[in-house]
Each structure stands twice: as C-alpha cells, then as structure tokens.
Design an enzyme around this catalytic site. Structure first.
Site, PDB file in Angstrom:
ATOM      1  N   PHE A  24       0.987  -1.160   0.036  1.00  0.00           N
ATOM      2  CA  PHE A  24      -0.087  -0.132  -0.111  1.00  0.00           C
ATOM      3  C   PHE A  24       0.899   1.263   0.155  1.00  0.00           C
ATOM      4  CE2 PHE A  24      -2.233  -3.218   2.212  1.00  0.00           C
ATOM      5  CZ  PHE A  24      -3.372  -3.513   1.526  1.00  0.00           C
ATOM      6  N   SER A  58       7.214  -1.095   2.114  1.00  0.00           N
ATOM      7  CA  SER A  58       7.901  -0.084   2.509  1.00  0.00           C
ATOM      8  C   SER A  58       9.369  -0.263   3.221  1.00  0.00           C
ATOM      9  CB  SER A  58       7.014   0.566   3.714  1.00  0.00           C
ATOM     10  OG  SER A  58       6.568  -0.599   4.642  1.00  0.00           O
ATOM     11  N   ASP A  77       5.845  -5.928  12.868  1.00  0.00           N
ATOM     12  CA  ASP A  77       4.486  -6.545  12.296  1.00  0.00           C
ATOM     13  C   ASP A  77       4.099  -7.755  13.046  1.00  0.00           C
ATOM     14  OD1 ASP A  77       2.102  -7.024  10.620  1.00  0.00           O
ATOM     15  OD2 ASP A  77       2.892  -5.484   9.307  1.00  0.00           O
ATOM     16  N   SER A 130       2.567  -4.334  18.038  1.00  0.00           N
ATOM     17  CA  SER A 130       3.431  -2.898  18.023  1.00  0.00           C
ATOM     18  C   SER A 130       3.402  -2.443  19.472  1.00  0.00           C
ATOM     19  CB  SER A 130       2.838  -2.029  16.932  1.00  0.00           C
ATOM     20  OG  SER A 130       3.504  -0.850  17.258  1.00  0.00           O
ATOM     21  N   ASP A 147       2.798   3.068  10.171  1.00  0.00           N
ATOM     22  CA  ASP A 147       1.737   2.687   8.946  1.00  0.00           C
ATOM     23  C   ASP A 147       1.279   1.168   9.389  1.00  0.00           C
ATOM     24  OD1 ASP A 147       0.508   2.790   6.539  1.00  0.00           O
ATOM     25  OD2 ASP A 147       2.132   1.827   5.520  1.00  0.00           O
ATOM     26  N   HIS A 150      -4.831   1.174  11.305  1.00  0.00           N
ATOM     27  CA  HIS A 150      -5.391   2.660  11.056  1.00  0.00           C
ATOM     28  C   HIS A 150      -6.654   2.882  11.835  1.00  0.00           C
ATOM     29  CE1 HIS A 150      -2.073   2.605   8.405  1.00  0.00           C
ATOM     30  NE2 HIS A 150      -2.677   3.135   7.172  1.00  0.00           N
TER      31      HIS A 150
HETATM   32  N1  SAH Z   1       3.835  -0.401   5.073  1.00  0.00           N
HETATM   33  C1  SAH Z   1       3.202  -1.400   4.150  1.00  0.00           C
HETATM   34  C2  SAH Z   1       1.649  -1.516   4.741  1.00  0.00           C
HETATM   35  C3  SAH Z   1       1.364  -1.823   5.978  1.00  0.00           C
HETATM   36  S1  SAH Z   1      -0.462  -2.371   6.100  1.00  0.00           S
HETATM   37  C4  SAH Z   1       3.419  -1.365   2.835  1.00  0.00           C
HETATM   38  O1  SAH Z   1       4.325  -0.570   2.322  1.00  0.00           O
HETATM   39  O2  SAH Z   1       2.776  -1.998   1.797  1.00  0.00           O
HETATM   40  C5  SAH Z   1      -0.427  -2.440   7.895  1.00  0.00           C
HETATM   41  C6  SAH Z   1       0.006  -3.441   8.555  1.00  0.00           C
HETATM   42  O3  SAH Z   1       0.240  -3.189  10.023  1.00  0.00           O
HETATM   43  C7  SAH Z   1      -0.404  -4.771   8.375  1.00  0.00           C
HETATM   44  O4  SAH Z   1       0.576  -5.741   7.867  1.00  0.00           O
HETATM   45  C8  SAH Z   1      -0.915  -5.455  10.009  1.00  0.00           C
HETATM   46  O5  SAH Z   1      -0.562  -6.689  10.272  1.00  0.00           O
HETATM   47  C9  SAH Z   1       0.093  -4.285  10.798  1.00  0.00           C
HETATM   48  N2  SAH Z   1      -0.522  -4.181  12.220  1.00  0.00           N
HETATM   49  C10 SAH Z   1      -1.666  -3.735  12.323  1.00  0.00           C
HETATM   50  N3  SAH Z   1      -1.955  -3.702  13.516  1.00  0.00           N
HETATM   51  C11 SAH Z   1      -0.717  -4.003  14.251  1.00  0.00           C
HETATM   52  C12 SAH Z   1      -0.094  -4.216  15.609  1.00  0.00           C
HETATM   53  N4  SAH Z   1      -1.016  -3.711  16.616  1.00  0.00           N
HETATM   54  N5  SAH Z   1       0.881  -4.687  15.646  1.00  0.00           N
HETATM   55  C13 SAH Z   1       1.630  -4.927  14.837  1.00  0.00           C
HETATM   56  N6  SAH Z   1       1.539  -4.733  13.415  1.00  0.00           N
HETATM   57  C14 SAH Z   1       0.103  -4.436  13.277  1.00  0.00           C
HETATM   58 MG    MG Z   2      -0.379   2.907   4.493  1.00  0.00          MG
END
Ligand code: SAH
Ligand code: MG
Length: 220
Positions: A24, A58, A77, A130, A147, A150
């Site tokens: 993304f 990313s 992640d 996280s 990231d 959300h």
């Molecule tokens: N940066 C990525 C997109 C990230 S999508 C790119 O460049 O494509 C969001 C990610 O955040 C997902 O993989 C999801 O597993 C992770 N995520 C969401 N909540 C989280 C949490 N509480 N702890 C760790 N990872 C989390």
């Molecule tokens: Mg994003």
C-alpha cells in the site's frame, strides 16, 4: 509542503523490486519515504523502525536507506493483518491467508521480499504487537515510520508508543494522512496534527498521504 528536493537516488534494482512488491505505497510516496530515511541517517543517531510491514514494500524503501547509511531497520508487524485486511474488508487479499489455519500471514511474503532485495544484513523483522514491542523498547531511533493499524486505538497506541523514541533531530513519518475526510480515515491525520501541535515535531515534507516530520524539541 513539497517533497524533499533532489535527494539521493535509490539503487535501480531495489526501486523496481519495491515497486513490484504487494502493498500500500504508491511509487512517489515510496521514493519520498526512502529520501526521508536517508535524511534521518544524516540528521540523527540510531536505527530506523517501521510499524506496519505487510509484504515488505515500505521495508525495501527504508531498508535501502538503512543500507546506504550503515544503519539497521527494525520492521515491526504481527503479520496477521489490520482490521481492514481481514476477509470481507476492502483491503483483503486472499493470497495472504494461511490455508492451514485460515488466518492472514504476511510473514512469508515479507521474508521473501527482504531476501530478494538482499537486505537481510540491514533489516531485522520483529514479529509481534506493536504496542507490546514499544513498551519494552529503549533505543533512541533516527526514524519511526507509522503505518500499522489505522483504527483509532491502534494508531494512537503507535503514536504514544513510538513517537517518544524518535531521537533529537530524528524523523517521524506517518502514512495515510488525509486532511479531507472524503479521502480516508481520520486517525493518521489526527496523529500528524498532534505531533505538530505538541511543538516537538516540525514538518519537513509531504508527498501524497505521507507526512515527514523532524524532532525539534523533547516531548510528543
Ligand atoms: N507499510 C506497508 C503496509 C502496512 S499495512 C506497505 O508498504 O505496503 C498495515 C500492517 O500493520 C499490516 O501488515 C498489519 O499486520 C500491521 N499491524 C496492524 N496492527 C498492528 C499491531 N497492533 N501490531 C503490529 N502490526 C500491526
Ligand atoms: Mg499505509
């Protein structure tokens, strides 16, 4: 705010791999992220850290900057996907479901990406929640890229968990910041507003929904 003018060029093979990786991050924002991370390695000490790695898109942009600057990138992640990545949601990709247990698992994809990029010496995957990792973190960081989830709860947990660890002069980058609610969800925008209002961070650049801030004083 404009993008960081004329930053360093990203190695072509890493750029094309990043662009081909599932994820993304639009191409122009990815390059802006790379440049922000290069800037971070020139401004501040310590490793780089991203929250939200998914399949490693990313990670390649940031890992390329880590390699260039002789730093380590920690890529956090749990690899179970955010709420919006689950079945039935807009951003669900059925290829990323583990057939053994029916759960999302992006870790094998992330790992293949980092290996294909040749970035294993500079990129350390941290598999877990996280905010749990943040609670145990102690090393000042040259860059934090937020990231992850959300939704309001995960986004604020990432802000309060990680923003304090950005060292003086270091970079805080936030993705999916949409000032107009018609373009996307509010939490990342609210984090960005908070960072500016705190007086601890000043804006460096913006590209699409990527906002790059720099620590100018203590706090968050
Ligand atoms: N940066 C990525 C997109 C990230 S999508 C790119 O460049 O494509 C969001 C990610 O955040 C997902 O993989 C999801 O597993 C992770 N995520 C969401 N909540 C989280 C949490 N509480 N702890 C760790 N990872 C989390
Ligand atoms: Mg994003």
């Amino acid at each position: 705010m404009t993008s960081i003018p004329g930053g360093p060029a990203m190695p072509a093979h890493l750029l094309s791999l990043a662009r081909a990786t599932t994820g993304f991050m639009p191409d122009d924002e990815g390059l802006a992220l790379y440049r922000a991370a290069c800037l971070a390695t020139s401004l501040a000490r310590g490793p780089l850290l991203e929250v939200g790695a998914y399949c490693g898109k990313s990670t390649v942009y940031l890992g390329a900057a880590a390699r260039r600057g002789g730093r380590i990138l920690f890529s956090v992640d749990h690899h179970r996907g955010s709420e919006e990545n689950q079945a039935g949601w807009d951003h669900h990709d059925p290829r990323l479901v583990d057939p053994g247990n029916g759960r999302m698992d992006t870790l094998p994809w992330w790992r293949r990406t980092v290996e294909a990029a040749g970035l294993e010496p500079w990129v350390v995957g941290v598999v877990g929640d996280s905010s749990t990792v943040a609670r145990h973190w102690g090393t000042p960081l040259a860059l934090v890229f937020i990231d992850g989830g959300h939704g309001s709860e995960p986004a604020w947990a990432d802000y309060w968990g990680w923003a304090p660890h950005v060292g003086m002069g270091g970079i805080l980058a936030i993705h999916d910041v949409f000032p107009d609610p018609a373009d996307g969800g509010r939490p990342p925008f609210e984090l960005w507003c908070r960072a500016l209002e705190s007086g601890a961070f000043a804006e460096v650049s913006a590209c699409g929904s990527l906002r790059v801030l720099r620590r100018v004083s203590a706090g968050c």
